[in-house]
Write a protein that holds these residues in place. Sequence first.
Motif, PDB file in Angstrom:
ATOM      1  N   MET A  61      74.206  14.486  22.492  1.00  0.00           N
ATOM      2  CA  MET A  61      73.394  13.000  21.701  1.00  0.00           C
ATOM      3  C   MET A  61      72.832  12.740  23.013  1.00  0.00           C
ATOM      4  SD  MET A  61      76.628  10.884  20.814  1.00  0.00           S
ATOM      5  CE  MET A  61      75.838   8.770  20.498  1.00  0.00           C
ATOM      6  N   ALA A  62      71.783  11.603  21.882  1.00  0.00           N
ATOM      7  CA  ALA A  62      71.704  10.913  23.532  1.00  0.00           C
ATOM      8  C   ALA A  62      72.418  10.206  24.120  1.00  0.00           C
ATOM      9  CB  ALA A  62      70.424   9.828  22.856  1.00  0.00           C
ATOM     10  N   PRO A  63      72.959  10.228  25.441  1.00  0.00           N
ATOM     11  CA  PRO A  63      74.476   9.261  26.395  1.00  0.00           C
ATOM     12  C   PRO A  63      74.317   7.836  26.361  1.00  0.00           C
ATOM     13  CG  PRO A  63      72.138  10.207  27.460  1.00  0.00           C
ATOM     14  CD  PRO A  63      72.000  10.452  26.400  1.00  0.00           C
ATOM     15  N   THR A  64      74.994   7.432  25.898  1.00  0.00           N
ATOM     16  CA  THR A  64      75.394   5.700  26.501  1.00  0.00           C
ATOM     17  C   THR A  64      76.267   5.024  27.413  1.00  0.00           C
ATOM     18  OG1 THR A  64      77.746   6.188  24.505  1.00  0.00           O
ATOM     19  CG2 THR A  64      74.708   5.798  23.319  1.00  0.00           C
ATOM     20  N   HIS A  65      75.938   4.345  27.811  1.00  0.00           N
ATOM     21  CA  HIS A  65      76.768   3.986  28.712  1.00  0.00           C
ATOM     22  C   HIS A  65      77.660   2.486  28.260  1.00  0.00           C
ATOM     23  CE1 HIS A  65      74.696   5.392  32.804  1.00  0.00           C
ATOM     24  NE2 HIS A  65      74.382   5.519  32.267  1.00  0.00           N
ATOM     25  N   PRO A  66      78.279   2.034  28.775  1.00  0.00           N
ATOM     26  CA  PRO A  66      79.860   1.049  28.897  1.00  0.00           C
ATOM     27  C   PRO A  66      79.027   0.058  28.633  1.00  0.00           C
ATOM     28  CG  PRO A  66      80.526   2.734  30.331  1.00  0.00           C
ATOM     29  CD  PRO A  66      79.297   2.891  30.702  1.00  0.00           C
ATOM     30  N   SER A  67      77.969  -0.560  28.524  1.00  0.00           N
ATOM     31  CA  SER A  67      77.520  -1.874  28.204  1.00  0.00           C
ATOM     32  C   SER A  67      76.522  -1.115  26.873  1.00  0.00           C
ATOM     33  CB  SER A  67      76.191  -1.527  29.021  1.00  0.00           C
ATOM     34  OG  SER A  67      75.195  -0.721  29.442  1.00  0.00           O
ATOM     35  N   ALA A  68      76.636  -0.364  26.428  1.00  0.00           N
ATOM     36  CA  ALA A  68      75.218   0.007  25.782  1.00  0.00           C
ATOM     37  C   ALA A  68      77.046   0.321  24.118  1.00  0.00           C
ATOM     38  CB  ALA A  68      74.176   0.895  25.826  1.00  0.00           C
ATOM     39  N   GLY A  77      74.112   2.751  12.179  1.00  0.00           N
ATOM     40  CA  GLY A  77      72.899   3.138  11.963  1.00  0.00           C
ATOM     41  C   GLY A  77      72.290   3.956  12.140  1.00  0.00           C
ATOM     42  N   SER A  78      70.968   4.780  12.489  1.00  0.00           N
ATOM     43  CA  SER A  78      70.213   5.559  12.662  1.00  0.00           C
ATOM     44  C   SER A  78      70.735   6.136  13.905  1.00  0.00           C
ATOM     45  CB  SER A  78      69.041   5.941  12.527  1.00  0.00           C
ATOM     46  OG  SER A  78      68.530   4.932  11.510  1.00  0.00           O
ATOM     47  N   VAL A  79      71.490   6.980  14.187  1.00  0.00           N
ATOM     48  CA  VAL A  79      72.073   7.325  15.812  1.00  0.00           C
ATOM     49  C   VAL A  79      71.234   9.366  15.779  1.00  0.00           C
ATOM     50  CG1 VAL A  79      73.676   8.218  16.868  1.00  0.00           C
ATOM     51  CG2 VAL A  79      74.281   6.646  14.993  1.00  0.00           C
ATOM     52  N   PRO A  80      70.180   9.247  16.128  1.00  0.00           N
ATOM     53  CA  PRO A  80      69.319  10.508  17.066  1.00  0.00           C
ATOM     54  C   PRO A  80      70.607  11.617  17.833  1.00  0.00           C
ATOM     55  CG  PRO A  80      68.233   9.049  17.795  1.00  0.00           C
ATOM     56  CD  PRO A  80      69.162   8.102  16.890  1.00  0.00           C
ATOM     57  N   PHE A  81      71.087  12.563  17.459  1.00  0.00           N
ATOM     58  CA  PHE A  81      71.357  13.382  18.109  1.00  0.00           C
ATOM     59  C   PHE A  81      70.372  14.517  18.750  1.00  0.00           C
ATOM     60  CE2 PHE A  81      73.465  17.162  18.672  1.00  0.00           C
ATOM     61  CZ  PHE A  81      74.874  17.105  18.840  1.00  0.00           C
ATOM     62  N   VAL A  82      70.809  14.182  19.898  1.00  0.00           N
ATOM     63  CA  VAL A  82      69.629  15.956  20.618  1.00  0.00           C
ATOM     64  C   VAL A  82      71.060  16.243  21.494  1.00  0.00           C
ATOM     65  CG1 VAL A  82      68.568  15.849  22.256  1.00  0.00           C
ATOM     66  CG2 VAL A  82      68.216  14.117  20.869  1.00  0.00           C
TER      67      VAL A  82
END
Length: 286
Positions: free
Chosen positions: A1-8, A52-57
């Motif tokens: 999936m698109a990566p997320t950092h702890p701030s997100a 919400g919408s979570v695009p998966f990659v």
Amino acid sequence: MAPTHPSATPLFSYLGLPISADEDESAAEVMETLAAKEPAPRAAGPRQGDGGSVPFVHLHVHSDYSMLDGACRIDRLCARVAALGQTAVAVTDHGNMFGALDLYWAAQDHGIKPIVGCEFYMTPSGLADHTDTTRFHLVLLAKDYGGYQSLCRLNRIAWSDEGHYYRPRIDREALRQHHDGLLCLTACVAGEIPELILRGREDQARATLAFFIDVFGRENVYLELQYHAPPGVAPAAIGNASQRELVQNEAAVNAVLMRLGREFGVGCVATNDAHYLQAGDAEGHD
């Protein structure tokens, strides 16, 4: 999936199933929740979840250029990705970038974004040592053209007379020289940090993570979470002993990785170590 950092928003996804992970929630609990989920419908379009919408990659994929390992034809891979409504895909073959041009053209044909990458073999003892066969996996993805050039330079080193020893290898010095424009993912349980965790050497795992942060920058390092239990099947119910051991190891590693991610302020990204396109391809792949 698109990566997320702890701030997100800390949102993890396994096969498109979003799961919120509170800081107090253990990785084991998250994985148990994943195992209890019903398989997601294979409808096209981005996955839906509480956030919400979570695009998966897919960011960890082996094509048939991963010799004797991957079974994904790149043209069929891109067609499948487009049919699922996903907007991009990475190809991270073992120790080579032979499929990079095929990926570029096939992705263009199907209207998706190609992400060029490679799962490198890292030697801990340096390229000059042709006695040590220890190899750790490390996934590197190009963010831009500069990153693509860095990948090419690392591959050139890996396939040189010095770098190649049973496998094409790179080492830490090569990373220090050629890291511009790259994202670093810590790979599967064969990665250096996961292997050190499984050996009970968390202090060395922490030192390795600190090295990656120093080389690539904190914002470009991601701890890779994998969990390959079949959807809806608890680890203890997996009949195949090697598969059961893999899933148990992944759960143990994930618990530590999530804690290290919070401590070091680096992102976590959920990936699937994809080697074929459809569930029905498993037997042919084996």
